[in-house]
Design a protein around this motif. Structure first.
Motif, mmCIF file in Angstrom:
data_model
loop_
_atom_site.group_PDB
_atom_site.id
_atom_site.type_symbol
_atom_site.label_atom_id
_atom_site.label_comp_id
_atom_site.label_asym_id
_atom_site.label_seq_id
_atom_site.Cartn_x
_atom_site.Cartn_y
_atom_site.Cartn_z
ATOM 1 N N ARG A 102 0.834 -1.205 0.000
ATOM 2 C CA ARG A 102 0.000 0.000 0.000
ATOM 3 C C ARG A 102 0.867 1.252 0.000
ATOM 4 N NH1 ARG A 102 -5.386 -0.894 0.919
ATOM 5 N NH2 ARG A 102 -5.890 -3.045 1.530
ATOM 6 N N THR A 111 -6.108 -2.230 -6.689
ATOM 7 C CA THR A 111 -7.261 -2.913 -7.273
ATOM 8 C C THR A 111 -7.449 -2.585 -8.751
ATOM 9 O OG1 THR A 111 -8.710 -1.115 -6.513
ATOM 10 C CG2 THR A 111 -8.481 -3.042 -5.070
ATOM 11 N N ARG A 116 -4.923 -6.732 -11.035
ATOM 12 C CA ARG A 116 -5.775 -7.918 -11.175
ATOM 13 C C ARG A 116 -5.224 -8.858 -12.237
ATOM 14 N NH1 ARG A 116 -9.768 -3.909 -11.462
ATOM 15 N NH2 ARG A 116 -10.306 -4.564 -13.589
ATOM 16 N N GLU A 148 -7.558 -10.247 -1.789
ATOM 17 C CA GLU A 148 -7.207 -8.969 -2.423
ATOM 18 C C GLU A 148 -6.186 -9.196 -3.526
ATOM 19 O OE1 GLU A 148 -7.959 -8.098 1.987
ATOM 20 O OE2 GLU A 148 -7.020 -9.677 0.759
ATOM 21 N N PRO A 149 -6.361 -8.544 -4.676
ATOM 22 C CA PRO A 149 -5.453 -8.795 -5.815
ATOM 23 C C PRO A 149 -3.983 -8.568 -5.497
ATOM 24 C CG PRO A 149 -7.391 -7.579 -6.543
ATOM 25 C CD PRO A 149 -7.473 -7.636 -5.058
ATOM 26 N N HIS A 150 -3.661 -7.489 -4.776
ATOM 27 C CA HIS A 150 -2.240 -7.221 -4.517
ATOM 28 C C HIS A 150 -1.632 -8.274 -3.608
ATOM 29 C CE1 HIS A 150 -4.214 -5.402 -1.045
ATOM 30 N NE2 HIS A 150 -3.048 -5.267 -0.435
#
Length: 305
Positions: A102, A111, A116, A148-150
């Motif tokens: 982050r 996101t 993705r 979560e994608p990350h």
């Protein structure tokens, strides 16, 4: 003989490994563990990377890490698990990866479609990884895929890193290189970091290092000045090629187009992370994709590893 992995797939793996490695240079895991009285950077490293193996002792960890001195690991394990059990260490590591990504990538990137897409492609590559003979990969592969994608991308990058790492340890052992000999010969290669960066962090002394250099000289792999001989250069090249063979299936499964796309997206994330200070300044040259290294000219070869 099966051909080696090839530069494009190796470049993809290197980008994924670099993205994964952001957590090792981040203060976030230390912050997560501080409340449990865990304030030693080596404890942080071991808590994050070895926890997937369970409540193991120094013998197991030394075996799977390969290039760390047993005495160093034994100063931390198994006592570390009394302060932070492995399952809690794994949860803390994932929270630290979340906080790190982050900060160094920015909220918007987490996101967005590139994230993705990268997560989808990396998880597809993981589908072809194999557990036999790869203990560290297998342990991490038992962990659930984050939603979560990350974090899914970071999880997949972790698996692909350890899959290659386990394959590399197999190649090193087959070549008759013990942990410090592997480290010394790598540091002497064109791709290696200076020994001052890695020697003490892995528990080795100057006497250990000098003795390993002497053993490599006796095998005709190292010259008197500490550089690799032609035979040593050839051995390091063959080790990478053998590692490529052991690591080929994830990238073969993904296919050339998928490998190229995953590399492109992940390298952009790495550049953004580096610009945000994710890596120490003295090590940025080892982590940035070649075309963007400070010493790279406009004709830098992106396929050279």
């Amino acid at each position: 003989m099966t051909p080696p992995l090839g530069p494009p797939a190796r470049q993809c793996q290197k980008a994924l490994n670099t993205l994964h490695s952001t957590v090792y240079f981040s203060p976030d895991l230390g912050r997560e563990l501080a409340g449990r009285g865990v304030d030693d950077p080596m404890d942080w490293y071991l808590a994050g990377r070895a926890a997937a193996l369970g409540r193991v002792g120094p013998g197991v960890v030394t075996a799977v890490f390969h290039t760390f001195r047993y005495d160093l690991i034994a100063r931390h394990l198994p006592a570390l698990w009394d302060r932070v059990p492995p399952e809690q260490a794994l949860a803390a590591r994932l929270r630290a990866a979340d906080a790190t990504l982050r900060r160094v990538l920015g909220q918007e990137a987490l996101t967005a479609r590139p994230m993705r897409d990268a997560a989808r492609l990396a998880l597809r590559a993981v589908e072809a990884c194999g557990r036999p003979g790869r203990p560290l990969y297998a342990a991490h592969a038992d962990q659930p895929v984050p939603e979560e994608p990350h974090l899914a991308l970071w999880y997949a990058a972790t698996l692909l890193r350890e899959h290659r790492g386990d394959s590399h340890v197999t190649a090193l052992c087959a070549a008759g290189l013990d942990g410090i000999e592997a480290l010394v010969s790598h540091c002497a290669s064109d791709e290696g970091m200076p020994r001052e960066v890695v020697m003490t962090k892995r528990g080795w002394t100057k006497e250990d290092w000098d003795a390993a250099e002497e053993r490599l000289r006796e095998r005709g792999l190292m010259a008197a000045d500490g550089t690799l001989t032609p035979r040593g250069v050839r051995l390091r090249r063959e080790l990478e090629e053998e590692t490529d063979r052991g690591d080929r299936e994830p990238y073969r499964h993904l296919g050339p187009a998928g490998v190229a796309e995953l590399t492109r997206i992940t390298e952009e994330f790495v550049r953004k992370a580096a610009a945000s200070g994710a890596f120490p300044p003295e090590l940025q040259g080892f982590f940035l994709p070649p075309a963007r290294r400070p010493d790279a000219g406009p004709s830098a070869d992106l396929t050279k590893t």
